[in-house]
Design a protein around this motif. Structure first.
Motif, PDB file in Angstrom:
ATOM      1  N   LEU A  33       0.840  -1.195   0.000  1.00  0.00           N
ATOM      2  CA  LEU A  33       0.000   0.000   0.000  1.00  0.00           C
ATOM      3  C   LEU A  33       0.875   1.245   0.000  1.00  0.00           C
ATOM      4  O   LEU A  33       1.782   1.366   0.813  1.00  0.00           O
ATOM      5  CB  LEU A  33      -0.910   0.020   1.235  1.00  0.00           C
ATOM      6  N   HIS A  34       0.558   2.161  -0.911  1.00  0.00           N
ATOM      7  CA  HIS A  34       1.207   3.476  -0.939  1.00  0.00           C
ATOM      8  C   HIS A  34       0.110   4.517  -0.814  1.00  0.00           C
ATOM      9  O   HIS A  34      -0.727   4.662  -1.707  1.00  0.00           O
ATOM     10  CB  HIS A  34       1.993   3.669  -2.244  1.00  0.00           C
ATOM     11  N   ALA A  37      -0.195  11.777   0.754  1.00  0.00           N
ATOM     12  CA  ALA A  37      -0.937  12.833   1.437  1.00  0.00           C
ATOM     13  C   ALA A  37      -1.750  13.665   0.448  1.00  0.00           C
ATOM     14  O   ALA A  37      -2.895  14.028   0.717  1.00  0.00           O
ATOM     15  CB  ALA A  37       0.015  13.743   2.214  1.00  0.00           C
ATOM     16  N   LYS A  38      -1.169  13.958  -0.709  1.00  0.00           N
ATOM     17  CA  LYS A  38      -1.839  14.779  -1.726  1.00  0.00           C
ATOM     18  C   LYS A  38      -1.750  14.086  -3.073  1.00  0.00           C
ATOM     19  O   LYS A  38      -0.788  13.390  -3.362  1.00  0.00           O
ATOM     20  CB  LYS A  38      -1.191  16.157  -1.822  1.00  0.00           C
ATOM     21  N   GLY A  39      -2.760  14.315  -3.876  1.00  0.00           N
ATOM     22  CA  GLY A  39      -2.792  13.736  -5.204  1.00  0.00           C
ATOM     23  C   GLY A  39      -4.202  13.693  -5.760  1.00  0.00           C
ATOM     24  O   GLY A  39      -4.412  13.588  -6.954  1.00  0.00           O
ATOM     25  N   LYS A  47       1.613  14.706 -14.367  1.00  0.00           N
ATOM     26  CA  LYS A  47       2.652  15.274 -13.507  1.00  0.00           C
ATOM     27  C   LYS A  47       2.072  16.456 -12.730  1.00  0.00           C
ATOM     28  O   LYS A  47       1.498  17.374 -13.303  1.00  0.00           O
ATOM     29  CB  LYS A  47       3.863  15.732 -14.327  1.00  0.00           C
ATOM     30  N   ASN A  48       2.218  16.389 -11.395  1.00  0.00           N
ATOM     31  CA  ASN A  48       1.684  17.424 -10.514  1.00  0.00           C
ATOM     32  C   ASN A  48       2.749  18.017  -9.598  1.00  0.00           C
ATOM     33  O   ASN A  48       2.419  18.765  -8.692  1.00  0.00           O
ATOM     34  CB  ASN A  48       0.571  16.826  -9.640  1.00  0.00           C
ATOM     35  N   HIS A  54       5.570   9.720  -8.940  1.00  0.00           N
ATOM     36  CA  HIS A  54       6.484   8.572  -9.023  1.00  0.00           C
ATOM     37  C   HIS A  54       5.849   7.254  -8.593  1.00  0.00           C
ATOM     38  O   HIS A  54       6.551   6.267  -8.411  1.00  0.00           O
ATOM     39  CB  HIS A  54       7.728   8.866  -8.181  1.00  0.00           C
ATOM     40  N   TRP A  55       4.524   7.205  -8.494  1.00  0.00           N
ATOM     41  CA  TRP A  55       3.878   5.973  -8.065  1.00  0.00           C
ATOM     42  C   TRP A  55       4.170   4.834  -9.038  1.00  0.00           C
ATOM     43  O   TRP A  55       4.322   3.689  -8.614  1.00  0.00           O
ATOM     44  CB  TRP A  55       2.366   6.165  -7.901  1.00  0.00           C
ATOM     45  N   ILE A  56       4.280   5.149 -10.333  1.00  0.00           N
ATOM     46  CA  ILE A  56       4.515   4.108 -11.327  1.00  0.00           C
ATOM     47  C   ILE A  56       5.866   3.428 -11.105  1.00  0.00           C
ATOM     48  O   ILE A  56       6.028   2.232 -11.382  1.00  0.00           O
ATOM     49  CB  ILE A  56       4.363   4.658 -12.766  1.00  0.00           C
TER      50      ILE A  56
END
Length: 71
Positions: A33-34, A37-39, A47-48, A54-56
């Motif tokens: 699990l990742h 906090a924000k997304g 890209k934010n 970098h989740w990928i």
């Protein structure tokens, strides 16, 4: 199972992601699990300038760890 979500998901899916993680863990299944906090919801490949960008990479590492990328 690989789970990635953001705490500020406007659909409120963060608690469900944690619960799903716990169910798989209790079933002795491979789970990671990742929780960012924000997304928001649906950050995907957009890209934010946030860690969610970098989740990928984390997913690829998990796939490799599970042996799915071996030839």
């Amino acid at each position: 199972m690989f789970i990635v979500a953001a705490t500020d998901d406007n659909l409120g899916l963060a608690p469900d992601s944690v619960a799903l993680y716990e169910k798989w863990r209790l079933a002795n299944k491979s789970v990671e699990l990742h929780m960012y906090a924000k997304g928001g919801h649906g950050f995907g490949m957009r890209k934010n300038n946030l860690p969610t960008d970098h989740w990928i990479d984390r997913f690829a590492e998990w796939l490799d760890l599970q042996g799915f990328l071996k030839k």
